[in-house]
Scaffold this motif. Structure first.
Motif, PDB file in Angstrom:
ATOM      1  N   GLU A   1       0.792  -1.230   0.000  1.00  0.00           N
ATOM      2  CA  GLU A   1       0.000   0.000   0.000  1.00  0.00           C
ATOM      3  C   GLU A   1       0.827   1.283   0.000  1.00  0.00           C
TER       4      GLU A   1
ATOM      5  N   ASN B   1      -5.704   7.232  -3.464  1.00  0.00           N
ATOM      6  CA  ASN B   1      -4.325   7.698  -3.638  1.00  0.00           C
ATOM      7  C   ASN B   1      -4.108   8.958  -2.816  1.00  0.00           C
TER       8      ASN B   1
ATOM      9  N   TYR C   1      -8.183   7.124 -13.524  1.00  0.00           N
ATOM     10  CA  TYR C   1      -7.747   7.851 -12.332  1.00  0.00           C
ATOM     11  C   TYR C   1      -8.361   9.246 -12.328  1.00  0.00           C
TER      12      TYR C   1
ATOM     13  N   TYR D   1      -8.472   8.910  -6.754  1.00  0.00           N
ATOM     14  CA  TYR D   1      -9.069   7.573  -6.675  1.00  0.00           C
ATOM     15  C   TYR D   1      -8.790   6.840  -7.982  1.00  0.00           C
ATOM     16  N   GLU D   2      -8.337   5.612  -7.854  1.00  0.00           N
ATOM     17  CA  GLU D   2      -7.942   4.783  -8.992  1.00  0.00           C
ATOM     18  C   GLU D   2      -8.916   3.604  -9.132  1.00  0.00           C
TER      19      GLU D   2
ATOM     20  N   LYS E   1      -8.702   2.001  -5.476  1.00  0.00           N
ATOM     21  CA  LYS E   1      -7.686   2.399  -4.512  1.00  0.00           C
ATOM     22  C   LYS E   1      -7.675   3.915  -4.330  1.00  0.00           C
TER      23      LYS E   1
ATOM     24  N   LYS F   1      -1.761   4.019  -0.811  1.00  0.00           N
ATOM     25  CA  LYS F   1      -2.816   3.580  -1.733  1.00  0.00           C
ATOM     26  C   LYS F   1      -3.603   2.402  -1.143  1.00  0.00           C
ATOM     27  N   PRO F   2      -4.450   2.670  -0.147  1.00  0.00           N
ATOM     28  CA  PRO F   2      -5.265   1.591   0.431  1.00  0.00           C
ATOM     29  C   PRO F   2      -6.454   1.274  -0.463  1.00  0.00           C
ATOM     30  N   GLU F   3      -6.930   0.041  -0.379  1.00  0.00           N
ATOM     31  CA  GLU F   3      -8.130  -0.335  -1.117  1.00  0.00           C
ATOM     32  C   GLU F   3      -9.352   0.259  -0.443  1.00  0.00           C
TER      33      GLU F   3
END
Length: 202
Positions: free
Chosen positions: A65, A109, A167, A160-161, A107, A100-102
């Motif tokens: 992450e 950012n 993105y 946010y990805e 994910k 970058k946590p889910e």
């Protein structure tokens, strides 16, 4: 600036060995201003101008992450201070520490870190008595308004990805370097910008 570029090149080469390295492209509008100050005079911030921020990004994994977010960006800056409009063009290298946590299906950012920029073009434009006068901001012809080509500061990104690679993000850059080439009488010039980005990571 050469040392910075070499360091980034080293990061990119190192990142190629990691299977989770994320390459990307981003682009979006950037809103910029500059803040000036002279001896015994309070700070003055210009009106905003709209420019472009675009380029290639690379997310290099450090741990689960956590990434180094870098790349090479075109960054348009400047501002308006009647009757003068300033347009500045930089090549910029960010070095962000990314988390970058889910979150949901994608994910989040979140990143912060220094940026280093090099001026590749800049102009002062003024209309005086219906005559437009243009002066190059990074050249001696700008006189006391000449700016250094080197700039650096602190960058912040949030985005946010999506799983498909799309993105969406926000960015802000706070200049920490006095960009004036001549700093007599305590003169200072600092760039500030913020914007939105749309991109694709693969």
């Amino acid at each position: 600036m050469k040392k910075v570029l070499l360091a980034v090149a080293g990061l990119l080469i190192a990142g190629v060995s990691f299977g989770q390295t994320k390459w990307g492209i981003i682009a979006g509008p950037q809103f910029s201003s500059f803040t000036t100050k002279a001896d015994n005079v309070s700070k003055e911030t210009s009106d905003l101008t709209t420019n472009l921020r675009a380029g290639i990004t690379v997310d290099i994994p450090l741990a689960e992450e956590f990434y180094i977010g870098t790349g090479l960006l075109y960054s348009g800056r400047g501002g308006k201070e009647s009757p003068v409009k300033v347009n500045l063009s930089y090549l910029q290298v960010p070095v962000n520490f990314l988390f970058k946590p889910e979150v949901g299906t994608g994910k989040l950012n979140l990143g912060v870190g220094p940026y280093f920029a090099y001026g590749v073009g800049g102009k002062y434009k003024a209309t005086i008595n219906n005559v437009e006068v243009t002066t190059k901001a990074f050249d001696d012809e700008a006189g006391t308004g000449k700016l250094k080509k080197f700039d650096a500061g602190l960058g912040i990104v949030a985005g946010y990805e999506l799983p498909v690679g799309l993105y969406l993000g926000l960015n802000a850059d706070l200049g920490l370097v006095n960009a004036y080439d001549n700093t007599d009488n305590g003169r200072s010039w600092k760039n500030t910008s913020f914007g939105v980005s749309v991109g694709y990571k693969f």
